[in-house]
Scaffold this motif. Sequence first.
Motif, mmCIF file in Angstrom:
data_model
loop_
_atom_site.group_PDB
_atom_site.id
_atom_site.type_symbol
_atom_site.label_atom_id
_atom_site.label_comp_id
_atom_site.label_asym_id
_atom_site.label_seq_id
_atom_site.Cartn_x
_atom_site.Cartn_y
_atom_site.Cartn_z
ATOM 1 N N PRO A 1 1.205 -1.696 0.180
ATOM 2 C CA PRO A 1 0.032 -0.473 0.219
ATOM 3 C C PRO A 1 0.896 1.534 0.510
ATOM 4 C CG PRO A 1 0.036 -1.128 2.341
ATOM 5 C CD PRO A 1 -0.014 -1.451 0.903
ATOM 6 N N GLU B 1 -5.838 -8.897 6.349
ATOM 7 C CA GLU B 1 -7.277 -7.902 6.495
ATOM 8 C C GLU B 1 -8.073 -8.625 7.209
ATOM 9 O OE1 GLU B 1 -8.565 -6.106 2.021
ATOM 10 O OE2 GLU B 1 -6.842 -6.538 2.417
ATOM 11 N N LYS C 1 -12.868 -4.190 6.259
ATOM 12 C CA LYS C 1 -12.447 -3.489 5.647
ATOM 13 C C LYS C 1 -10.843 -2.682 6.127
ATOM 14 C CE LYS C 1 -16.844 -1.951 3.634
ATOM 15 N NZ LYS C 1 -17.628 -0.424 3.400
ATOM 16 N N VAL D 1 -7.396 -3.483 7.507
ATOM 17 C CA VAL D 1 -5.798 -3.478 6.829
ATOM 18 C C VAL D 1 -5.043 -3.272 8.144
ATOM 19 C CG1 VAL D 1 -4.573 -4.146 5.074
ATOM 20 C CG2 VAL D 1 -6.450 -3.505 4.807
ATOM 21 N N TYR E 1 -8.116 1.256 6.477
ATOM 22 C CA TYR E 1 -9.451 1.092 5.764
ATOM 23 C C TYR E 1 -9.933 0.709 4.345
ATOM 24 C CZ TYR E 1 -14.605 1.328 7.047
ATOM 25 O OH TYR E 1 -15.874 0.831 7.171
ATOM 26 N N ARG E 2 -10.337 0.472 4.196
ATOM 27 C CA ARG E 2 -10.530 -0.375 2.503
ATOM 28 C C ARG E 2 -11.956 0.914 2.703
ATOM 29 N NH1 ARG E 2 -7.163 -2.250 -1.124
ATOM 30 N NH2 ARG E 2 -6.404 -3.756 1.174
ATOM 31 N N ASN F 1 -11.975 1.059 -4.254
ATOM 32 C CA ASN F 1 -10.745 1.513 -4.770
ATOM 33 C C ASN F 1 -9.898 2.325 -4.093
ATOM 34 O OD1 ASN F 1 -11.683 -0.412 -6.974
ATOM 35 N ND2 ASN F 1 -12.128 1.430 -7.977
ATOM 36 N N LEU G 1 -7.415 3.122 -0.275
ATOM 37 C CA LEU G 1 -7.136 2.794 0.773
ATOM 38 C C LEU G 1 -6.542 3.420 1.515
ATOM 39 C CD1 LEU G 1 -6.518 0.188 2.857
ATOM 40 C CD2 LEU G 1 -4.965 -0.071 1.241
ATOM 41 N N HIS H 1 -4.144 5.383 4.498
ATOM 42 C CA HIS H 1 -3.853 4.704 5.980
ATOM 43 C C HIS H 1 -2.738 4.978 6.450
ATOM 44 C CE1 HIS H 1 0.040 3.746 2.635
ATOM 45 N NE2 HIS H 1 -1.201 4.637 2.511
ATOM 46 N N TYR I 1 -5.161 5.138 -4.484
ATOM 47 C CA TYR I 1 -6.221 4.826 -5.458
ATOM 48 C C TYR I 1 -6.086 3.679 -6.587
ATOM 49 C CZ TYR I 1 -10.082 6.674 -8.510
ATOM 50 O OH TYR I 1 -10.579 6.402 -9.405
ATOM 51 N N ASP I 2 -7.095 2.507 -6.589
ATOM 52 C CA ASP I 2 -6.215 2.057 -7.848
ATOM 53 C C ASP I 2 -6.889 2.489 -8.990
ATOM 54 O OD1 ASP I 2 -5.345 -0.735 -7.176
ATOM 55 O OD2 ASP I 2 -5.933 -0.200 -4.820
#
Length: 239
Positions: free
Chosen positions: A8, A112, A115, A117, A149-150, A153, A155, A157, A195-196
């Motif tokens: 991440p 995980e 939601k 991580v 916290y997901r 798309n 995350l 952290h 951000y994916d």
Amino acid sequence: MDVAYAYPWVRPPIEIYSGIPFTSYSGVDLLYTVKIGDSRLILQPFAGSVPPTESVGLSVDVESGFGVNASLQFEYGMVKVNVAQIENVIISSENIAAGIDLNLIAFGADLEMGKFVFITEYMKKAFDLSGLITYSDVNGDAWFLTLGYRMGNILPHITYSSAGSDVTQIILLGVQFPTAPLVYKQHSITLGVRYDILPRTALKIEFQQIHPQDESWGLFRQEPKEKVKLLSLVIDVTF
């Protein structure tokens, strides 16, 4: 360490992963998997050497090393243990060279749940600096904790990371020997978001505050200010 899309952060927590001045080796390993119910235990013994490489102004040459990695993978992620004995690490600069033996043990978890991580690792290291008059042994440890916290798309952290050892500098024959990445004291806190944006493409933004401690330069190559602020933005792509 070198597959940035897989984790991440912009970069792995440097306080723990800079404790070993190389990221690969030439040698052999063996992967053995044991099924335990719905879980898998993976054992990976290894042995090898590292040809001369450059790291933070130092030349590093490892004659031999061996150890074992063990990980238990299950529904919520994995826990792992790494043990290594690395012998006759030759570290040199323009003015000096020294032989070092290194013992490492590390424990970690990558979980995980829903939601949330949770990623953490603790490393204990012991150096035997043969040939150095001022100090013969250096012991230290390092650790980090990441909570995320997901949200689809995205995350967000936060990571706290710390490293410390018994010696902040080594002086031999009147010459200060640059000890990073072997000996350093610092901690840092990092706020970030991943951000994916596309399949196999991640945008990462981080703000990090790094604080060297106890008259140490930390992992910097020259004396920093009391605290250093770092803003990073990257796009990681795998193809």
